[in-house]
Design an enzyme around this catalytic site. Sequence first.
Site, PDB file in Angstrom:
ATOM      1  NE  ARG A  30     -16.209 -72.099  11.071  1.00 37.02           N
ATOM      2  CZ  ARG A  30     -15.425 -71.233  11.077  1.00 37.02           C
ATOM      3  NH1 ARG A  30     -15.533 -70.243  11.606  1.00 37.02           N
ATOM      4  NH2 ARG A  30     -14.205 -71.601  10.519  1.00 37.02           N
TER       5      ARG A  30
ATOM      6  CD  GLN B 157      -6.282 -68.250   2.107  1.00 38.70           C
ATOM      7  OE1 GLN B 157      -6.744 -67.063   2.607  1.00 38.70           O
ATOM      8  NE2 GLN B 157      -6.555 -68.809   0.886  1.00 38.70           N
TER       9      GLN B 157
ATOM     10  CG  HIS C 278      -5.771 -68.007   8.070  1.00 37.20           C
ATOM     11  ND1 HIS C 278      -6.848 -67.842   6.960  1.00 37.20           N
ATOM     12  CD2 HIS C 278      -4.829 -67.118   7.974  1.00 37.20           C
ATOM     13  CE1 HIS C 278      -6.281 -66.884   6.343  1.00 37.20           C
ATOM     14  NE2 HIS C 278      -5.039 -66.475   6.957  1.00 37.20           N
TER      15      HIS C 278
ATOM     16  CB  CYS D 228      -0.747 -69.588  28.775  1.00 39.60           C
ATOM     17  SG  CYS D 228      -1.074 -68.771  30.054  1.00 39.60           S
TER      18      CYS D 228
ATOM     19  CB  CYS E 183      -3.071 -68.313  33.367  1.00 35.83           C
ATOM     20  SG  CYS E 183      -4.366 -68.038  32.139  1.00 35.83           S
TER      21      CYS E 183
HETATM   22  C1  BJW Z   1     -14.850 -73.451  -4.472  1.00 36.61           C
HETATM   23  C2  BJW Z   1     -15.732 -74.547  -4.305  1.00 36.61           C
HETATM   24  C3  BJW Z   1     -15.373 -75.586  -4.670  1.00 36.61           C
HETATM   25  C4  BJW Z   1     -16.637 -72.613  -3.667  1.00 36.61           C
HETATM   26  N1  BJW Z   1     -14.039 -75.893  -5.019  1.00 36.61           N
HETATM   27  N2  BJW Z   1     -13.459 -73.779  -5.025  1.00 36.61           N
HETATM   28  C5  BJW Z   1      -3.764 -55.791   2.625  1.00 36.61           C
HETATM   29  C6  BJW Z   1      -4.888 -55.244   2.271  1.00 36.61           C
HETATM   30  C7  BJW Z   1      -6.162 -55.096   2.938  1.00 36.61           C
HETATM   31  C8  BJW Z   1      -6.308 -55.305   4.237  1.00 36.61           C
HETATM   32  C9  BJW Z   1      -5.262 -56.146   4.862  1.00 36.61           C
HETATM   33  C10 BJW Z   1      -4.062 -56.279   4.261  1.00 36.61           C
HETATM   34  N3  BJW Z   1      -3.003 -56.846   4.988  1.00 36.61           N
HETATM   35  C11 BJW Z   1      -3.760 -57.101   6.277  1.00 36.61           C
HETATM   36  C12 BJW Z   1      -5.059 -56.773   6.006  1.00 36.61           C
HETATM   37  C13 BJW Z   1      -6.092 -57.024   7.040  1.00 36.61           C
HETATM   38  C14 BJW Z   1      -6.852 -58.217   7.029  1.00 36.61           C
HETATM   39  C15 BJW Z   1      -7.323 -58.645   5.575  1.00 36.61           C
HETATM   40  O1  BJW Z   1      -7.020 -59.379   4.907  1.00 36.61           O
HETATM   41  N4  BJW Z   1      -8.651 -57.978   5.364  1.00 36.61           N
HETATM   42  C16 BJW Z   1      -9.254 -58.330   4.278  1.00 36.61           C
HETATM   43  C17 BJW Z   1     -10.489 -59.075   4.458  1.00 36.61           C
HETATM   44  C18 BJW Z   1      -9.556 -56.905   3.454  1.00 36.61           C
HETATM   45  N5  BJW Z   1      -5.784 -59.415   7.387  1.00 36.61           N
HETATM   46  C19 BJW Z   1      -5.531 -59.599   8.716  1.00 36.61           C
HETATM   47  O2  BJW Z   1      -6.050 -59.030   9.622  1.00 36.61           O
HETATM   48  C20 BJW Z   1      -4.684 -60.802   8.907  1.00 36.61           C
HETATM   49  N6  BJW Z   1      -3.635 -60.466   9.837  1.00 36.61           N
HETATM   50  C21 BJW Z   1      -2.721 -59.617   9.509  1.00 36.61           C
HETATM   51  O3  BJW Z   1      -2.743 -58.916   8.445  1.00 36.61           O
HETATM   52  O4  BJW Z   1      -1.943 -59.200  10.564  1.00 36.61           O
HETATM   53  C22 BJW Z   1      -1.015 -57.980  10.573  1.00 36.61           C
HETATM   54  C23 BJW Z   1      -1.579 -56.966  11.105  1.00 36.61           C
HETATM   55  C24 BJW Z   1      -1.660 -56.818  12.617  1.00 36.61           C
HETATM   56  C25 BJW Z   1      -2.510 -55.801  13.130  1.00 36.61           C
HETATM   57  C26 BJW Z   1      -3.158 -55.079  12.560  1.00 36.61           C
HETATM   58  C27 BJW Z   1      -3.020 -55.083  10.970  1.00 36.61           C
HETATM   59  C28 BJW Z   1      -2.284 -55.988  10.450  1.00 36.61           C
HETATM   60  C29 BJW Z   1      -5.217 -61.981   9.322  1.00 36.61           C
HETATM   61  C30 BJW Z   1      -6.300 -62.499   8.714  1.00 36.61           C
HETATM   62  C31 BJW Z   1      -6.840 -63.799   9.273  1.00 36.61           C
HETATM   63  C32 BJW Z   1      -7.911 -64.243   8.528  1.00 36.61           C
HETATM   64  N7  BJW Z   1      -8.972 -65.286   9.244  1.00 36.61           N
HETATM   65  C33 BJW Z   1     -10.027 -66.183   8.923  1.00 36.61           C
HETATM   66  C34 BJW Z   1     -10.866 -66.609  10.048  1.00 36.61           C
HETATM   67  C35 BJW Z   1      -9.947 -67.777  10.504  1.00 36.61           C
HETATM   68  C36 BJW Z   1     -10.576 -68.325  11.721  1.00 36.61           C
HETATM   69  C37 BJW Z   1     -11.874 -69.065  11.193  1.00 36.61           C
HETATM   70  O5  BJW Z   1     -12.061 -69.934  10.615  1.00 36.61           O
HETATM   71  O6  BJW Z   1     -13.038 -68.428  11.860  1.00 36.61           O
HETATM   72  O7  BJW Z   1      -9.576 -66.963   7.985  1.00 36.61           O
HETATM   73  S1  BJW Z   1     -11.077 -64.877   7.739  1.00 36.61           S
HETATM   74  C38 BJW Z   1     -11.352 -66.184   6.609  1.00 36.61           C
HETATM   75  O8  BJW Z   1     -10.736 -65.730   5.352  1.00 36.61           O
HETATM   76  C39 BJW Z   1     -10.529 -67.423   7.087  1.00 36.61           C
HETATM   77  C40 BJW Z   1     -10.086 -68.066   5.838  1.00 36.61           C
HETATM   78  O9  BJW Z   1      -9.143 -68.712   5.735  1.00 36.61           O
HETATM   79  C41 BJW Z   1      -9.922 -66.657   4.848  1.00 36.61           C
HETATM   80  C42 BJW Z   1      -9.819 -66.909   3.550  1.00 36.61           C
HETATM   81  O10 BJW Z   1     -11.154 -67.117   2.819  1.00 36.61           O
HETATM   82  P1  BJW Z   1     -11.124 -68.225   1.683  1.00 36.61           P
HETATM   83  O11 BJW Z   1     -10.404 -69.370   1.980  1.00 36.61           O
HETATM   84  O12 BJW Z   1     -10.680 -67.468   0.508  1.00 36.61           O
HETATM   85  O13 BJW Z   1     -12.849 -68.445   1.535  1.00 36.61           O
HETATM   86  P2  BJW Z   1     -13.749 -67.541   0.768  1.00 36.61           P
HETATM   87  O14 BJW Z   1     -15.201 -68.097   1.373  1.00 36.61           O
HETATM   88  O15 BJW Z   1     -13.478 -66.118   0.795  1.00 36.61           O
HETATM   89  O16 BJW Z   1     -13.705 -68.175  -0.808  1.00 36.61           O
HETATM   90  C43 BJW Z   1     -14.023 -69.524  -1.044  1.00 36.61           C
HETATM   91  C44 BJW Z   1     -13.724 -69.601  -2.455  1.00 36.61           C
HETATM   92  O17 BJW Z   1     -13.965 -71.151  -2.865  1.00 36.61           O
HETATM   93  C45 BJW Z   1     -14.533 -68.713  -3.430  1.00 36.61           C
HETATM   94  O18 BJW Z   1     -13.764 -68.367  -4.396  1.00 36.61           O
HETATM   95  C46 BJW Z   1     -15.321 -69.801  -4.081  1.00 36.61           C
HETATM   96  O19 BJW Z   1     -15.901 -69.503  -5.554  1.00 36.61           O
HETATM   97  C47 BJW Z   1     -14.728 -70.897  -4.100  1.00 36.61           C
HETATM   98  N8  BJW Z   1     -15.456 -72.334  -3.889  1.00 36.61           N
HETATM   99  N9  BJW Z   1     -16.934 -73.973  -3.896  1.00 36.61           N
HETATM  100  C48 BJW Z   1     -13.300 -74.855  -5.369  1.00 36.61           C
HETATM  101  N10 BJW Z   1     -16.219 -76.659  -4.725  1.00 36.61           N
END
Ligand code: BJW
Length: 242
Positions: free
Chosen positions: A70, A101, A119, A131, A147
Site C-alpha cells: 500500500r 478516515q 485512522h 513505546c 525497546c
Molecule cells: C467515491 C469515489 C470517488 C468510490 N469519489 N467517492 C458499531 C456497530 C458495528 C461494529 C462496530 C461498532 N462500533 C465499533 C465496531 C467495530 C468496528 C467496525 O466498525 N466494524 C464494522 C466494519 C462493522 N470498528 C472498530 O473496530 C474501530 N474501533 C473501535 O470501535 O474501538 C472500540 C473497540 C475496541 C475494542 C473492541 C471493540 C470496540 C476501529 C476501526 C478502524 C478502521 N480501520 C480501517 C483500516 C485502517 C488502516 C488501513 O488503512 O489499513 O480504516 S478499516 C477501513 O475502513 C479504513 C477506512 O478508513 C475505513 C472506512 O472505509 P471508507 O473510507 O468508508 O472506504 P470504503 O471503501 O468502505 O468506501 C469508499 C466509498 O467511496 C464508497 O462509498 C464508494 O462508493 C466511494 N467512492 N469512488 C467519491 N471517485
Amino acid sequence: MTKIEQVGRLLKKSQSPVFFTGAGMSKESGIPTFRDAMDGLWSDNRPEDLATPTAFHKDPAKVRAFYEYRRDIIRGCKPNAGHVAISDLEKSGSKVVVITQNVDGFHEAAGSSKVFALHGNIMEDRCNDGCPGSHPMGRHASICPMCKKDALRPNVVWFGESLDERLLLQSTAAIMTCDILFIIGTSGLVYPAADLANLAMQRRFPVIEINPEPTPFTDQVDIFLPGAAAKFLPKICRFARE
Ligand code: BJW
C-alpha cells in the site's frame, strides 16, 4: 440553478465548513478504496486477515507486506483536484476542518492545516508494544528504536483498536459547531467514524454528500451529488470563492 451552484452558494455563505472524507476522496489520486467490489483493496483479502491486532500477532510478515504494498502505491500518487480544492478554500479565508478516515496524508500534503486523521498515518510506524511516539517508516524496518523489539507496525487504527480519544473529541466538537458538512467518499460502514456523520443528521445546517453510490447517509442528507469527489469539489469550491 444547478445542484453545484446551489451547493456552491451554501458553501459561500459558510464560515466553518467541515469535510468528512473516506477512501473515495483519494480514488482519483489512484489509491484503491477498501470496499469497491471491482478494485477495492480487500476484494482479494479479507480485512480481518490483515487489519487487526490478531492478524499482526499471527503473521506479522504478511501484514507488513500488505502495508508495504500500500505504501508503494501511495508513494506513486499525489493529492488530486479535490484535495487541492479543499485546501484552496482554506487559503481563501474559510475556517475549514477536515475529518478524514484516510491514512494517506493527502489532505495535509495538499495544504489543509486542520486535519483530524482518525485512522492514523500509513507512512509512519509505531511500536506495537506501546513505546510512545511514531516514526517515519523505514523501508522493511521492524525493530522498535526504543525497546529494540521486533514490534514496529504501521501507525494506523486496526479493527478492535480504539481511536485516539482526543481526535474523536475534537472531531465531534467540529461537527457540533460547523455550519455546513460535506460527507465525501465513504461507505459509512465503519464505526465510530460513521457516528460522527450520524451525529450531524440531527443538525440545523446543510449536509451534502458526494459519492458515486448511495450510502446509509444518502436518504438523510440535504443534497446528494452522485459522482466523483475530484470532479465536483473544484467546481463547488471555485464557486464559493468567487
Ligand atoms: C467515491 C469515489 C470517488 C468510490 N469519489 N467517492 C458499531 C456497530 C458495528 C461494529 C462496530 C461498532 N462500533 C465499533 C465496531 C467495530 C468496528 C467496525 O466498525 N466494524 C464494522 C466494519 C462493522 N470498528 C472498530 O473496530 C474501530 N474501533 C473501535 O470501535 O474501538 C472500540 C473497540 C475496541 C475494542 C473492541 C471493540 C470496540 C476501529 C476501526 C478502524 C478502521 N480501520 C480501517 C483500516 C485502517 C488502516 C488501513 O488503512 O489499513 O480504516 S478499516 C477501513 O475502513 C479504513 C477506512 O478508513 C475505513 C472506512 O472505509 P471508507 O473510507 O468508508 O472506504 P470504503 O471503501 O468502505 O468506501 C469508499 C466509498 O467511496 C464508497 O462509498 C464508494 O462508493 C466511494 N467512492 N469512488 C467519491 N471517485
